[in-house]
Design a protein around this motif. Structure first.
Motif, mmCIF file in Angstrom:
data_model
loop_
_atom_site.group_PDB
_atom_site.id
_atom_site.type_symbol
_atom_site.label_atom_id
_atom_site.label_comp_id
_atom_site.label_asym_id
_atom_site.label_seq_id
_atom_site.Cartn_x
_atom_site.Cartn_y
_atom_site.Cartn_z
ATOM 1 N N LEU A 137 -12.202 4.168 -10.796
ATOM 2 C CA LEU A 137 -11.017 5.015 -10.932
ATOM 3 C C LEU A 137 -10.380 5.442 -9.611
ATOM 4 O O LEU A 137 -9.196 5.803 -9.589
ATOM 5 N N VAL A 138 -11.152 5.401 -8.541
ATOM 6 C CA VAL A 138 -10.637 5.917 -7.262
ATOM 7 C C VAL A 138 -10.559 4.839 -6.186
ATOM 8 O O VAL A 138 -9.488 4.610 -5.599
ATOM 9 N N ILE A 139 -11.679 4.185 -5.916
ATOM 10 C CA ILE A 139 -11.753 3.261 -4.781
ATOM 11 C C ILE A 139 -11.008 1.953 -5.036
ATOM 12 O O ILE A 139 -10.180 1.529 -4.222
ATOM 13 N N ILE A 140 -11.299 1.315 -6.173
ATOM 14 C CA ILE A 140 -10.686 0.012 -6.473
ATOM 15 C C ILE A 140 -9.162 0.087 -6.525
ATOM 16 O O ILE A 140 -8.484 -0.752 -5.908
ATOM 17 N N PRO A 141 -8.554 1.076 -7.239
ATOM 18 C CA PRO A 141 -7.083 1.142 -7.258
ATOM 19 C C PRO A 141 -6.478 1.267 -5.866
ATOM 20 O O PRO A 141 -5.422 0.697 -5.587
ATOM 21 N N GLN A 142 -7.135 2.013 -4.980
ATOM 22 C CA GLN A 142 -6.611 2.173 -3.624
ATOM 23 C C GLN A 142 -6.844 0.925 -2.780
ATOM 24 O O GLN A 142 -6.121 0.691 -1.803
ATOM 25 N N SER A 143 -7.846 0.133 -3.153
ATOM 26 C CA SER A 143 -8.162 -1.072 -2.386
ATOM 27 C C SER A 143 -7.278 -2.253 -2.756
ATOM 28 O O SER A 143 -7.139 -3.186 -1.964
ATOM 29 N N ILE A 144 -6.681 -2.200 -3.944
ATOM 30 C CA ILE A 144 -5.947 -3.357 -4.458
ATOM 31 C C ILE A 144 -4.845 -3.803 -3.508
ATOM 32 O O ILE A 144 -4.730 -4.993 -3.179
#
Length: 219
Positions: A137-144
């Motif tokens: 919910l936090v890391i992956i969306p910002q990493s995309i």
């Protein structure tokens, strides 16, 4: 040259399909490899690091030859026989390209995740999120968004490296081009072949550019 176009387009179908499938599978596998390399488990960390070192440190063509020729000779477990030689060659190529792509994308994903400020992890845990929820919910969306440009470059490189499958007689654009040249004795076939590669590259470059703009909202 116009008469060669249908044959080249048929080869392009194999090139695009192989690239899309291999990069997709490679991305899925690379996520687990990246997390494994970041793990504090020393065995898992070393295993994933060794995987990345091997596939990034050896030529893709050598890996393709090893998977296509050597593995079936070592054991019949690795022998693929679907009854269609072209399908068999495609599966071998898919495996080789997926494994190779996973090694490169694992480093891309690891770098993208580690580029996120550690405060994001701490804030998520303070809110009561689990480790998996924090990543999902936090890391992956910002990493995309940070992933898209290097993954796009890897996709384009893989698209061009797909020409190596002609060495195992898989009929892609390059193999079709060589067949036409051999039958017509005309090197002019390389002109429409290169133009076709340029068109395909331009289309996917445009797609990745649009994706980058779409996910820029996470920055």
């Amino acid at each position: 040259m116009i008469t060669w176009v249908p044959l080249l387009l048929n080869g392009a179908r194999i090139t695009i399909l192989l690239t899309v499938l291999a990069v997709s599978a490679g991305l899925i596998l690379s996520l687990f490899i990246a997390l494994g390399k970041m793990s504090k488990n020393i065995v898992l960390n070393k295993a994933c690091s060794a995987y990345i070192f091997f596939f990034r440190g050896t030529p893709l063509l050598m890996q393709l030859y090893f998977i296509y020729y050597a593995l079936p000779m070592m054991s019949r477990i690795f022998l693929i026989q679907t009854g269609n030689a072209e399908v068999d060659r495609f599966i071998y190529a898919f495996i080789a390209y997926s494994l190779n792509c996973a090694a490169y994308c694992a480093e891309i994903i690891r770098a993208a995740i580690q580029s996120i400020d550690k405060g994001q992890f701490e804030a998520s845990r303070a809110l009561g999120m689990s480790y998996s929820q924090t990543f999902r919910l936090v890391i992956i969306p910002q990493s995309i968004r940070r992933l898209i440009p290097p993954v796009g470059n890897e996709f384009i490189m893989m698209l061009k490296d797909a020409s190596l499958v002609s060495m195992i007689a898989l009929v892609d654009i390059t193999k079709v081009t060589r067949n036409i040249e051999g039958s017509t004795r005309s090197a002019l076939v390389y002109i429409p072949a290169m133009i076709l590669y340029l068109i395909i590259t331009a289309v996917f470059t445009f797609i990745f550019h649009k994706l980058e703009k779409k996910y820029s909202v996470y920055e």
